[in-house]
Design an enzyme around this catalytic site. Structure first.
Site, PDB file in Angstrom:
ATOM      1  N   THR A  29      -2.804  -0.913  -1.709  1.00  0.00           N
ATOM      2  CA  THR A  29      -4.117  -0.957  -2.354  1.00  0.00           C
ATOM      3  C   THR A  29      -4.866   0.357  -2.175  1.00  0.00           C
ATOM      4  O   THR A  29      -4.631   1.080  -1.194  1.00  0.00           O
ATOM      5  CB  THR A  29      -4.939  -2.110  -1.738  1.00  0.00           C
ATOM      6  OG1 THR A  29      -6.303  -1.963  -2.116  1.00  0.00           O
ATOM      7  CG2 THR A  29      -4.879  -2.115  -0.219  1.00  0.00           C
ATOM      8  N   ASP A  30      -5.803   0.619  -3.082  1.00  0.00           N
ATOM      9  CA  ASP A  30      -6.655   1.814  -2.922  1.00  0.00           C
ATOM     10  C   ASP A  30      -7.660   1.636  -1.781  1.00  0.00           C
ATOM     11  O   ASP A  30      -8.277   2.609  -1.346  1.00  0.00           O
ATOM     12  CB  ASP A  30      -7.382   2.138  -4.236  1.00  0.00           C
ATOM     13  CG  ASP A  30      -8.348   1.050  -4.698  1.00  0.00           C
ATOM     14  OD1 ASP A  30      -8.344  -0.062  -4.117  1.00  0.00           O
ATOM     15  OD2 ASP A  30      -9.105   1.305  -5.656  1.00  0.00           O
ATOM     16  N   GLU A  31      -7.794   0.393  -1.281  1.00  0.00           N
ATOM     17  CA  GLU A  31      -8.817   0.148  -0.246  1.00  0.00           C
ATOM     18  C   GLU A  31      -8.481   0.859   1.062  1.00  0.00           C
ATOM     19  O   GLU A  31      -9.350   1.041   1.913  1.00  0.00           O
ATOM     20  CB  GLU A  31      -9.011  -1.361  -0.037  1.00  0.00           C
ATOM     21  CG  GLU A  31      -9.397  -2.037  -1.348  1.00  0.00           C
ATOM     22  CD  GLU A  31      -9.892  -3.465  -1.229  1.00  0.00           C
ATOM     23  OE1 GLU A  31     -10.388  -3.851  -0.173  1.00  0.00           O
ATOM     24  OE2 GLU A  31      -9.784  -4.189  -2.240  1.00  0.00           O
ATOM     25  N   THR A  36       1.250 -19.870   0.661  1.00  0.00           N
ATOM     26  CA  THR A  36      -0.049 -20.064   1.309  1.00  0.00           C
ATOM     27  C   THR A  36      -0.985 -20.616   0.235  1.00  0.00           C
ATOM     28  O   THR A  36      -0.561 -20.835  -0.902  1.00  0.00           O
ATOM     29  CB  THR A  36      -0.624 -18.725   1.812  1.00  0.00           C
ATOM     30  OG1 THR A  36      -0.919 -17.899   0.670  1.00  0.00           O
ATOM     31  CG2 THR A  36       0.360 -17.993   2.734  1.00  0.00           C
ATOM     32  N   TYR A  96      -8.799  -6.362   6.181  1.00  0.00           N
ATOM     33  CA  TYR A  96      -7.758  -6.357   5.137  1.00  0.00           C
ATOM     34  C   TYR A  96      -7.231  -4.942   4.912  1.00  0.00           C
ATOM     35  O   TYR A  96      -6.024  -4.693   5.002  1.00  0.00           O
ATOM     36  CB  TYR A  96      -8.322  -6.925   3.819  1.00  0.00           C
ATOM     37  CG  TYR A  96      -7.466  -6.611   2.607  1.00  0.00           C
ATOM     38  CD1 TYR A  96      -6.167  -7.101   2.499  1.00  0.00           C
ATOM     39  CD2 TYR A  96      -7.950  -5.804   1.570  1.00  0.00           C
ATOM     40  CE1 TYR A  96      -5.372  -6.802   1.394  1.00  0.00           C
ATOM     41  CE2 TYR A  96      -7.172  -5.505   0.465  1.00  0.00           C
ATOM     42  CZ  TYR A  96      -5.879  -5.996   0.377  1.00  0.00           C
ATOM     43  OH  TYR A  96      -5.091  -5.702  -0.710  1.00  0.00           O
ATOM     44  N   LYS A 149      -3.497  -3.257   5.626  1.00  0.00           N
ATOM     45  CA  LYS A 149      -2.667  -2.637   4.584  1.00  0.00           C
ATOM     46  C   LYS A 149      -2.383  -1.174   4.948  1.00  0.00           C
ATOM     47  O   LYS A 149      -1.276  -0.678   4.743  1.00  0.00           O
ATOM     48  CB  LYS A 149      -3.363  -2.714   3.214  1.00  0.00           C
ATOM     49  CG  LYS A 149      -3.459  -4.106   2.618  1.00  0.00           C
ATOM     50  CD  LYS A 149      -2.127  -4.755   2.315  1.00  0.00           C
ATOM     51  CE  LYS A 149      -1.409  -4.149   1.131  1.00  0.00           C
ATOM     52  NZ  LYS A 149      -0.193  -4.932   0.758  1.00  0.00           N
TER      53      LYS A 149
HETATM   54  P1  NAD Z   1      -2.320 -12.979  -3.684  1.00  0.00           P
HETATM   55  O1  NAD Z   1      -3.143 -13.331  -2.479  1.00  0.00           O
HETATM   56  O2  NAD Z   1      -2.667 -13.552  -5.004  1.00  0.00           O
HETATM   57  O3  NAD Z   1      -0.794 -13.375  -3.410  1.00  0.00           O
HETATM   58  C1  NAD Z   1      -0.161 -13.137  -2.199  1.00  0.00           C
HETATM   59  C2  NAD Z   1       1.137 -13.946  -2.177  1.00  0.00           C
HETATM   60  O4  NAD Z   1       1.790 -13.680  -0.922  1.00  0.00           O
HETATM   61  C3  NAD Z   1       0.914 -15.451  -2.257  1.00  0.00           C
HETATM   62  O5  NAD Z   1       1.822 -16.023  -3.190  1.00  0.00           O
HETATM   63  C4  NAD Z   1       1.207 -15.942  -0.846  1.00  0.00           C
HETATM   64  O6  NAD Z   1       1.722 -17.263  -0.798  1.00  0.00           O
HETATM   65  C5  NAD Z   1       2.236 -14.921  -0.382  1.00  0.00           C
HETATM   66  N1  NAD Z   1       2.256 -14.804   1.088  1.00  0.00           N
HETATM   67  C6  NAD Z   1       1.195 -14.665   1.912  1.00  0.00           C
HETATM   68  N2  NAD Z   1       1.604 -14.645   3.200  1.00  0.00           N
HETATM   69  C7  NAD Z   1       2.964 -14.725   3.168  1.00  0.00           C
HETATM   70  C8  NAD Z   1       3.956 -14.743   4.184  1.00  0.00           C
HETATM   71  N3  NAD Z   1       3.640 -14.651   5.477  1.00  0.00           N
HETATM   72  N4  NAD Z   1       5.262 -14.825   3.815  1.00  0.00           N
HETATM   73  C9  NAD Z   1       5.597 -14.916   2.489  1.00  0.00           C
HETATM   74  N5  NAD Z   1       4.699 -14.933   1.500  1.00  0.00           N
HETATM   75  C10 NAD Z   1       3.396 -14.833   1.837  1.00  0.00           C
HETATM   76  O7  NAD Z   1      -2.302 -11.400  -3.703  1.00  0.00           O
HETATM   77  P2  NAD Z   1      -2.295 -10.400  -4.952  1.00  0.00           P
HETATM   78  O8  NAD Z   1      -3.676 -10.160  -5.357  1.00  0.00           O
HETATM   79  O9  NAD Z   1      -1.290 -10.844  -5.923  1.00  0.00           O
HETATM   80  O10 NAD Z   1      -1.774  -9.081  -4.226  1.00  0.00           O
HETATM   81  C11 NAD Z   1      -0.378  -8.825  -4.105  1.00  0.00           C
HETATM   82  C12 NAD Z   1      -0.195  -7.483  -3.404  1.00  0.00           C
HETATM   83  O11 NAD Z   1      -0.845  -6.455  -4.128  1.00  0.00           O
HETATM   84  C13 NAD Z   1      -0.792  -7.465  -1.999  1.00  0.00           C
HETATM   85  O12 NAD Z   1       0.090  -6.742  -1.169  1.00  0.00           O
HETATM   86  C14 NAD Z   1      -2.114  -6.731  -2.185  1.00  0.00           C
HETATM   87  O13 NAD Z   1      -2.459  -6.050  -1.001  1.00  0.00           O
HETATM   88  C15 NAD Z   1      -1.754  -5.767  -3.292  1.00  0.00           C
HETATM   89  N6  NAD Z   1      -2.881  -5.346  -4.157  1.00  0.00           N
HETATM   90  C16 NAD Z   1      -3.708  -6.285  -4.713  1.00  0.00           C
HETATM   91  C17 NAD Z   1      -4.731  -5.866  -5.571  1.00  0.00           C
HETATM   92  C18 NAD Z   1      -5.645  -6.854  -6.243  1.00  0.00           C
HETATM   93  O14 NAD Z   1      -6.598  -6.448  -6.910  1.00  0.00           O
HETATM   94  N7  NAD Z   1      -5.408  -8.160  -6.138  1.00  0.00           N
HETATM   95  C19 NAD Z   1      -4.896  -4.504  -5.839  1.00  0.00           C
HETATM   96  C20 NAD Z   1      -4.017  -3.594  -5.248  1.00  0.00           C
HETATM   97  C21 NAD Z   1      -3.008  -4.019  -4.425  1.00  0.00           C
HETATM   98  P1  TYD Z   2     -13.114  -8.988  -4.705  1.00  0.00           P
HETATM   99  O1  TYD Z   2     -12.745  -9.587  -6.000  1.00  0.00           O
HETATM  100  O2  TYD Z   2     -13.152  -9.846  -3.482  1.00  0.00           O
HETATM  101  O3  TYD Z   2     -12.154  -7.739  -4.483  1.00  0.00           O
HETATM  102  P2  TYD Z   2     -12.244  -6.545  -3.369  1.00  0.00           P
HETATM  103  O4  TYD Z   2     -13.168  -6.953  -2.289  1.00  0.00           O
HETATM  104  O5  TYD Z   2     -10.834  -6.443  -2.915  1.00  0.00           O
HETATM  105  O6  TYD Z   2     -12.724  -5.323  -4.112  1.00  0.00           O
HETATM  106  O7  TYD Z   2     -14.535  -8.321  -4.868  1.00  0.00           O
HETATM  107  C1  TYD Z   2     -14.798  -7.380  -5.887  1.00  0.00           C
HETATM  108  C2  TYD Z   2     -16.218  -6.893  -5.713  1.00  0.00           C
HETATM  109  O8  TYD Z   2     -17.105  -7.986  -5.983  1.00  0.00           O
HETATM  110  C3  TYD Z   2     -16.539  -6.436  -4.290  1.00  0.00           C
HETATM  111  O9  TYD Z   2     -17.451  -5.343  -4.365  1.00  0.00           O
HETATM  112  C4  TYD Z   2     -17.217  -7.649  -3.672  1.00  0.00           C
HETATM  113  C5  TYD Z   2     -17.917  -8.279  -4.842  1.00  0.00           C
HETATM  114  N1  TYD Z   2     -18.056  -9.767  -4.804  1.00  0.00           N
HETATM  115  C6  TYD Z   2     -19.281 -10.366  -5.076  1.00  0.00           C
HETATM  116  O10 TYD Z   2     -20.289  -9.668  -5.342  1.00  0.00           O
HETATM  117  N2  TYD Z   2     -19.365 -11.729  -5.055  1.00  0.00           N
HETATM  118  C7  TYD Z   2     -18.291 -12.511  -4.770  1.00  0.00           C
HETATM  119  O11 TYD Z   2     -18.431 -13.775  -4.727  1.00  0.00           O
HETATM  120  C8  TYD Z   2     -17.031 -11.890  -4.498  1.00  0.00           C
HETATM  121  C9  TYD Z   2     -15.820 -12.724  -4.163  1.00  0.00           C
HETATM  122  C10 TYD Z   2     -16.955 -10.510  -4.535  1.00  0.00           C
END
Ligand code: NAD
Ligand code: TYD
Length: 355
Positions: free
Chosen positions: A136-138, A37, A161, A165
């Site tokens: 996620t913790d969310e 994606t 979101y 999850k």
């Molecule tokens: P990201 O959005 O960077 O990456 C998601 C990946 O999934 C992408 O490579 C995308 O191409 C792939 N993808 C999406 N839809 C798909 C589908 N239908 N089939 C196959 N592949 C698909 O996400 P991230 O930040 O790396 O998060 C990865 C995981 O960790 C997620 O499950 C997210 O909920 C979890 N997570 C993320 C955070 C964070 O801070 N980013 C924290 C805790 C948990």
């Molecule tokens: P984000 O990185 O989108 O992660 P998450 O919503 O999963 O926690 O956002 C982190 C925090 O920053 C969240 O409280 C929303 C805030 N935020 C802004 O203030 N400005 C921005 O442009 C974005 C993307 C997030």
């Protein structure tokens, strides 16, 4: 020798997990399944893409037939599931996409694993197989001024979101209870680090500071997030995968709470120095904008269980990790330019499609 499927390995966290696993488990075969994606970027994995134990498969976890065929053909014994739609703001404008990928996609993977491993309540739980669901913790909702999320905190998601999850976590646990599928789940706090797509707070602001553009802070910037360096998350996933008992859950976090405005002020100060700008110049870019709908006030993780039972600890202090992250973005200008221009999307066709 193990056969490990990592889903979402072209994304931010997934690419760090793929790098750790391919370089550490040289006797295992690692298949990275990703739909590519907008968030999937194979350029994240340029350094390991030719390793003999690594293979990329382009595909969609929402396509049940494709997933079943892949599992039948490959006979994975381990699944580490990260593929997801992950951005809260996108979930507000397009919730259904999140239901499809995060809920239906997860259930498709659970069904395929259950089928090839022959799981059922009438049979013993297979101890040599594992389905690891990365969450996620969310899902826990929001905290007030005090308290921490523990593994026992009731689910109370507020964004589409986090609701998607939470639903996927419930399905994963239901497959353990109903079919003896050997699952583990982890719930991690906000990650930061290299390869983070520049729509999320920290990489967006690094990009904007570099280009002297406004830094959009939602509301008053008082919301609190608990930041963890992405490589420490990948290390935690490795530890939990190898040591956790089936059916268990672990919270992952670094006891590192920051208000958004404090994170961005720190980032501005670091980048004043790195870019040789006068002290205080980047802070002038901070712009308060309309708050996110349903914006959770505070996330904070209690990771005592993981630290005490499995011996994991975060390796970096936030100030050090943030500086490392800025250094990475400044040294990888081409990565950032290709992501922001959309050129990264051509990498698959150019490098993989003809293979
Ligand atoms: P990201 O959005 O960077 O990456 C998601 C990946 O999934 C992408 O490579 C995308 O191409 C792939 N993808 C999406 N839809 C798909 C589908 N239908 N089939 C196959 N592949 C698909 O996400 P991230 O930040 O790396 O998060 C990865 C995981 O960790 C997620 O499950 C997210 O909920 C979890 N997570 C993320 C955070 C964070 O801070 N980013 C924290 C805790 C948990
Ligand atoms: P984000 O990185 O989108 O992660 P998450 O919503 O999963 O926690 O956002 C982190 C925090 O920053 C969240 O409280 C929303 C805030 N935020 C802004 O203030 N400005 C921005 O442009 C974005 C993307 C997030």
């Amino acid at each position: 020798m193990k056969k490990i499927l990592i889903t979402g390995g072209a994304g931010f966290i997934g690419s760090h997990v793929v790098r750790l696993f391919t370089t550490k488990y040289t006797n295992s075969q690692i298949v990275n399944l990703d739909k590519l994606t907008y968030a999937g970027n194979l350029e994240n994995l340029k350094d390991i893409e030719t390793l003999p134990n690594y293979r990329f498969v382009k595909g969609d976890i929402v396509d049940a037939t494709f997933i079943n065929d892949l599992f039948q053909a490959e006979q994975f014994d381990t699944v580490v599931h990260l593929a997801a739609e992950s951005h809260v703001d996108r979930s507000i404008s397009n919730p259904l996409e999140f239901v499809n990928t995060n809920v239906i996609g997860t259930v498709n993977l659970l069904n395929a694993a259950k089928s090839i491993w022959g799981c059922s309540k009438d049979k013993p739980l297979p101890t040599d197989k594992r389905f690891y669901h990365v969450s996620t913790d969310e899902v826990y909702g929001t905290l007030g001024e005090t308290g921490l999320f523990t593994e026992a905190t009731p689910y109370d998601p507020h964004s589409p979101y986090s609701a998607s999850k939470a639903a996927s976590d419930h399905f994963v646990r239901a497959y353990y209870d109903t079919y003896n599928l050997p699952v583990v789940i982890s719930n991690c706090s906000n990650n930061y680090g290299p390869n983070h797509f520049p729509e999320k707070l920290i990489p967006l602001c690094i990009h904007n500071i570099k280009n002297n553009k406004p830094l959009p802070i939602y509301g008053k910037g008082e919301n609190v997030r608990d930041w963890l360096y992405v490589v420490d998350h990948a290390r935690a996933i490795d530890v939990i995968l190898n040591k956790a008992t089936p059916g268990s859950t672990y919270n992952i976090g670094g006891h590192n709470e920051w208000t958004n405005i404090d994170v961005i002020r720190l980032l501005c100060r670091i980048m004043d120095k790195k870019l040789n700008r006068p002290d205080g110049s980047n802070e002038k870019l901070i712009t308060f904008v309309k708050d996110r709908a349903g914006h959770d006030l505070r996330y904070a993780i209690d990771s005592t269980k993981l630290q005490n039972e499995l011996g994991w600890k975060p390796s970096l202090q936030f100030e050090e990790g943030l500086e490392k992250t800025v250094d990475w973005y400044l040294a990888n200008e081409e990565w950032l330019n290709r992501v922001t221009s959309g050129d990264y999307k051509n990498y698959y066709e150019a490098q993989y499609a003809k293979r």
